[in-house]
Design an enzyme around this catalytic site. Structure first.
Site, PDB file in Angstrom:
ATOM      1  N   THR A  13       0.773  -1.318  -0.062  1.00  0.00           N
ATOM      2  CA  THR A  13      -0.072  -0.016  -0.051  1.00  0.00           C
ATOM      3  C   THR A  13       0.765   1.104  -0.047  1.00  0.00           C
ATOM      4  O   THR A  13       0.289   2.419  -0.125  1.00  0.00           O
ATOM      5  CB  THR A  13      -0.910  -0.033   1.028  1.00  0.00           C
ATOM      6  OG1 THR A  13      -0.147  -0.058   2.405  1.00  0.00           O
ATOM      7  CG2 THR A  13      -1.792  -0.981   1.078  1.00  0.00           C
ATOM      8  N   GLY A  14       2.155   1.154   0.028  1.00  0.00           N
ATOM      9  CA  GLY A  14       3.097   2.387   0.175  1.00  0.00           C
ATOM     10  C   GLY A  14       3.513   2.819  -1.425  1.00  0.00           C
ATOM     11  O   GLY A  14       3.008   1.827  -2.480  1.00  0.00           O
ATOM     12  N   ALA A  15       4.115   3.786  -1.449  1.00  0.00           N
ATOM     13  CA  ALA A  15       4.492   4.354  -2.891  1.00  0.00           C
ATOM     14  C   ALA A  15       5.260   3.475  -3.565  1.00  0.00           C
ATOM     15  O   ALA A  15       4.846   3.188  -4.844  1.00  0.00           O
ATOM     16  CB  ALA A  15       5.163   5.841  -2.602  1.00  0.00           C
ATOM     17  N   SER A  41      -3.564  -1.914   7.274  1.00  0.00           N
ATOM     18  CA  SER A  41      -4.042  -1.743   5.744  1.00  0.00           C
ATOM     19  C   SER A  41      -4.696  -3.141   5.269  1.00  0.00           C
ATOM     20  O   SER A  41      -5.081  -3.016   4.097  1.00  0.00           O
ATOM     21  CB  SER A  41      -2.724  -1.131   5.163  1.00  0.00           C
ATOM     22  OG  SER A  41      -2.356  -0.102   5.402  1.00  0.00           O
ATOM     23  N   CYS A 129      18.375   4.359  -3.198  1.00  0.00           N
ATOM     24  CA  CYS A 129      17.820   4.925  -4.451  1.00  0.00           C
ATOM     25  C   CYS A 129      18.927   5.799  -5.037  1.00  0.00           C
ATOM     26  O   CYS A 129      19.454   5.658  -6.299  1.00  0.00           O
ATOM     27  CB  CYS A 129      16.657   5.647  -4.371  1.00  0.00           C
ATOM     28  SG  CYS A 129      16.832   6.885  -2.920  1.00  0.00           S
ATOM     29  N   GLN A 156      17.661  15.418  -3.258  1.00  0.00           N
ATOM     30  CA  GLN A 156      16.818  14.305  -3.606  1.00  0.00           C
ATOM     31  C   GLN A 156      15.196  14.560  -3.198  1.00  0.00           C
ATOM     32  O   GLN A 156      14.778  15.209  -2.127  1.00  0.00           O
ATOM     33  CB  GLN A 156      17.191  13.229  -2.469  1.00  0.00           C
ATOM     34  CG  GLN A 156      18.564  12.578  -2.787  1.00  0.00           C
ATOM     35  CD  GLN A 156      19.043  11.838  -1.851  1.00  0.00           C
ATOM     36  OE1 GLN A 156      20.266  11.599  -1.173  1.00  0.00           O
ATOM     37  NE2 GLN A 156      18.157  10.771  -1.263  1.00  0.00           N
ATOM     38  N   SER A 159       9.749  12.215  -2.234  1.00  0.00           N
ATOM     39  CA  SER A 159       9.182  10.852  -2.397  1.00  0.00           C
ATOM     40  C   SER A 159       9.903   9.631  -1.746  1.00  0.00           C
ATOM     41  O   SER A 159       9.630   8.764  -1.473  1.00  0.00           O
ATOM     42  CB  SER A 159       8.743  10.558  -3.883  1.00  0.00           C
ATOM     43  OG  SER A 159       9.739  10.822  -4.792  1.00  0.00           O
ATOM     44  N   HIS A 242      15.341  12.113  -8.206  1.00  0.00           N
ATOM     45  CA  HIS A 242      16.870  12.500  -7.375  1.00  0.00           C
ATOM     46  C   HIS A 242      17.710  12.963  -8.574  1.00  0.00           C
ATOM     47  O   HIS A 242      17.773  12.471  -9.605  1.00  0.00           O
ATOM     48  CB  HIS A 242      17.352  11.213  -6.832  1.00  0.00           C
ATOM     49  CG  HIS A 242      16.593  10.934  -5.369  1.00  0.00           C
ATOM     50  ND1 HIS A 242      15.406  11.610  -4.986  1.00  0.00           N
ATOM     51  CD2 HIS A 242      16.940   9.808  -4.550  1.00  0.00           C
ATOM     52  CE1 HIS A 242      15.066  10.962  -3.909  1.00  0.00           C
ATOM     53  NE2 HIS A 242      15.795   9.905  -3.705  1.00  0.00           N
TER      54      HIS A 242
END
Length: 341
Positions: A13-15, A41, A129, A156, A159, A242
């Site tokens: 359910t996260g990004a 969730s 990332c 960065q 998000s 980024h």
């Protein structure tokens, strides 16, 4: 017909979890997917293919019968559940920092060190990332001219902190433009119309944890502890993408033209470099794209064998979800989607 792998997406359910589902669908990875999350969730719906999937609560026995699990639910969850998944015969690709520096766990960017998957014990770590996009560009150059030192400053997107940070930036812009105070909650200071030279906590050496991740992860992925890396990580009021200013010192001469030629043939890299026409990588160009963009490639005139460059990538795509799915694809290609007994 190719095998349909049974895939669990933890933190669905996260990004990043949602982007993992989207990436599995877009790349047509042959799979049957089950999304998992915390009890908070569980029962909610997430989009996948032409419909929706019901999110299940993550439990200790959730991985029985699964071939692969993509984790993006935080370090604590990964430390507890990744070994349980591996014990149940499910290979884990983990997006948290929990396993990255464990010497028994490969830390993999497929374009750079896919061969390290050969020794995975059932858990594979997805790098940070900002590290991923940098090493994708550096490795082809390192193979030709050998890197001695890297100085990187990152810019960065919010998000990278998660959905709450995206909402905070949106809300702060609205509040400030209507004459109200920013009221920061996710970050220690206002992020709207501001830059924060702090990502994660400060360590005893006065670098942040994010900065030291870039140091140690780069050396592990590149397989060379002699590469010296120093980093400054900055959070900027950008939603996705980024950006990095990277200064590289090589052991051998390498021209900007030579670097462009090498990188134009590098997998996952797109050279976007024509300053006279105002063509250079930007976050708004990279957002939603799979490639890592590189431009502003120019000679560092203060040292021998030095280059400066500007690297941009979508931190949720290549910086997280895409890299994880590419690892899964490489595991299938190498017939390594199994836990060794």
């Amino acid at each position: 017909m190719s095998k349909q792998w049974k895939v669990a997406v933890v933190g669905a359910t996260g990004a990043v979890g949602r982007e993992m589902l989207k990436t599995l669908e877009q790349r047509e990875f042959p799979c049957e997917v089950t999304p998992f999350s915390s009890s908070r969730s569980a029962g909610s719906k997430v989009p996948f293919r032409d419909g929706e999937l019901t999110v299940k609560e993550l439990k200790e026995d959730s991985f029985k019968g699964f071939d692969l699990a993509l984790f993006s639910a935080g370090g604590g969850t990964s430390l507890k559940f990744a070994p349980l998944a591996a014990q149940q015969g499910c290979v884990v690709v983990d997006n948290s920092s929990a396993w990255r520096m464990d010497p028994k766990i490969p830390l993999v960017v497929p374009e750079v060190n896919a061969h390290d998957l050969e020794w995975h014990p059932g858990i594979i770590a997805n790098p940070n990332c900002s590290t991923i996009q940098m090493v994708v560009v550096l490795k082809p150059l390192h193979d030709v001219a050998t890197i001695k030192r890297v100085v990187v400053s990152t810019y960065q997107a919010v998000s990278g902190t998660g959905q709450k940070a995206i909402v905070e930036l949106e809300n702060q812009v609205r509040r400030l433009m209507s004459g109200h105070e920013a009221n920061p909650e996710v970050y220690p200071h206002q992020i709207a119309f501001n830059c924060l030279p702090q990502i994660d906590v400060f360590l005893e050496n006065e670098y942040t944890k994010e900065e030291m991740k870039m140091v140690h992860e780069t050396q592990k992925i590149m397989g060379d502890d002699s590469i010296k890396v120093t980093a400054t990580a900055v959070r900027v009021p950008v939603f996705y993408g980024h950006s990095e200013s990277v200064n590289v010192e090589f052991e051998k001469p390498i021209t900007p033209q030579g670097a462009r030629a090498i990188l134009s043939q590098a997998p996952g890299v797109r050279v976007f470099d024509n300053p006279s026409e105002k063509i250079y990588p930007m976050a708004i160009v990279a957002a939603g794209e799979d490639d890592t963009f590189v431009g502003r490639i120019r000679k560092d005139e203060t040292i021998d064998n030095g280059l400066n460059m500007w690297i941009v990538a979508d931190n949720i795509r290549k910086g997280a979800a895409l890299n994880a799915v590419q690892i899964a694809e490489e595991l299938v290609r190498r017939e390594l989607l199994r836990v060794k007994k």
